[in-house]
Scaffold this motif. Structure first.
Motif, mmCIF file in Angstrom:
data_model
loop_
_atom_site.group_PDB
_atom_site.id
_atom_site.type_symbol
_atom_site.label_atom_id
_atom_site.label_comp_id
_atom_site.label_asym_id
_atom_site.label_seq_id
_atom_site.Cartn_x
_atom_site.Cartn_y
_atom_site.Cartn_z
ATOM 1 N N ILE A 130 0.830 -1.175 0.209
ATOM 2 C CA ILE A 130 0.006 0.042 0.072
ATOM 3 C C ILE A 130 0.975 1.224 -0.095
ATOM 4 O O ILE A 130 1.696 1.309 0.618
ATOM 5 C CB ILE A 130 -0.930 -0.042 1.164
ATOM 6 N N HIS A 131 0.310 2.312 -0.649
ATOM 7 C CA HIS A 131 1.246 3.579 -0.673
ATOM 8 C C HIS A 131 2.694 3.178 -1.302
ATOM 9 O O HIS A 131 3.812 3.661 -0.970
ATOM 10 C CB HIS A 131 1.198 4.202 0.677
ATOM 11 N N VAL A 132 2.462 2.676 -2.519
ATOM 12 C CA VAL A 132 3.867 2.390 -3.227
ATOM 13 C C VAL A 132 4.593 3.471 -3.914
ATOM 14 O O VAL A 132 3.444 4.345 -4.657
ATOM 15 C CB VAL A 132 3.786 1.018 -4.092
ATOM 16 N N SER A 133 5.569 3.787 -4.128
ATOM 17 C CA SER A 133 6.219 4.904 -5.088
ATOM 18 C C SER A 133 7.383 3.984 -5.918
ATOM 19 O O SER A 133 8.105 2.940 -5.588
ATOM 20 C CB SER A 133 6.590 5.891 -4.405
ATOM 21 N N ILE A 134 7.772 4.996 -6.805
ATOM 22 C CA ILE A 134 8.968 4.350 -7.703
ATOM 23 C C ILE A 134 10.090 4.183 -7.144
ATOM 24 O O ILE A 134 10.990 3.119 -7.310
ATOM 25 C CB ILE A 134 9.290 5.217 -8.885
ATOM 26 N N ASN A 135 10.274 4.560 -5.943
ATOM 27 C CA ASN A 135 11.544 4.389 -5.080
ATOM 28 C C ASN A 135 11.490 2.870 -4.311
ATOM 29 O O ASN A 135 12.276 2.512 -3.607
ATOM 30 C CB ASN A 135 11.847 5.386 -3.935
ATOM 31 N N ARG A 136 10.236 2.095 -4.176
ATOM 32 C CA ARG A 136 10.298 1.104 -3.711
ATOM 33 C C ARG A 136 10.737 -0.092 -4.737
ATOM 34 O O ARG A 136 10.944 -1.151 -4.348
ATOM 35 C CB ARG A 136 8.576 0.700 -3.529
#
Length: 113
Positions: A29-35
């Motif tokens: 949940i709440h993923v972004s490209i830096n993950r």
């Protein structure tokens, strides 16, 4: 027994999951490209203090939605810039044409008899 998903270089897990017959699922949940990056899965033996067991083979976590959205924004921006430049160029052509017509109308025509 619990499972934990760790990203290389980070101490805190990206996600944790309870054991099921099918293994473990890690809803992110709440993923972004830096993950995005290399991850490994470990299982935790839950006793008085959790013991981290040997990690799995590494896997690559790729977050594509963010890249696609960024690509769409870049493409839209490029289209708008192209339309803006074309509009300015067209306006300059119209002004040049009108200026040329105005100077032609202002020059008196001499008739030779």
């Amino acid at each position: 027994m619990r499972f934990a998903l760790y990203k290389y270089g980070e101490e805190a897990p990206v996600g944790t999951s309870e054991w099921t017959q099918d293994g473990a699922e890690f809803p992110l949940i709440h993923v972004s490209i830096n993950r995005s990056g290399r991850c490994r899965c470990c299982y935790l033996l839950v006793t008085d203090s959790p013991i981290l067991a040997l990690p799995s083979d590494s896997l690559e976590l790729i977050i594509q939605g963010m890249q696609d959205a960024a690509s769409e924004v870049t493409a839209c921006r490029n289209i708008l810039i192209t339309i803006g430049r074309s509009s300015i160029f067209f306006l300059l052509l119209v002004l040049a044409f009108l200026g040329y017509r105005y100077t032609q109308a202002a020059v008196p025509v001499h008739q030779v008899s």
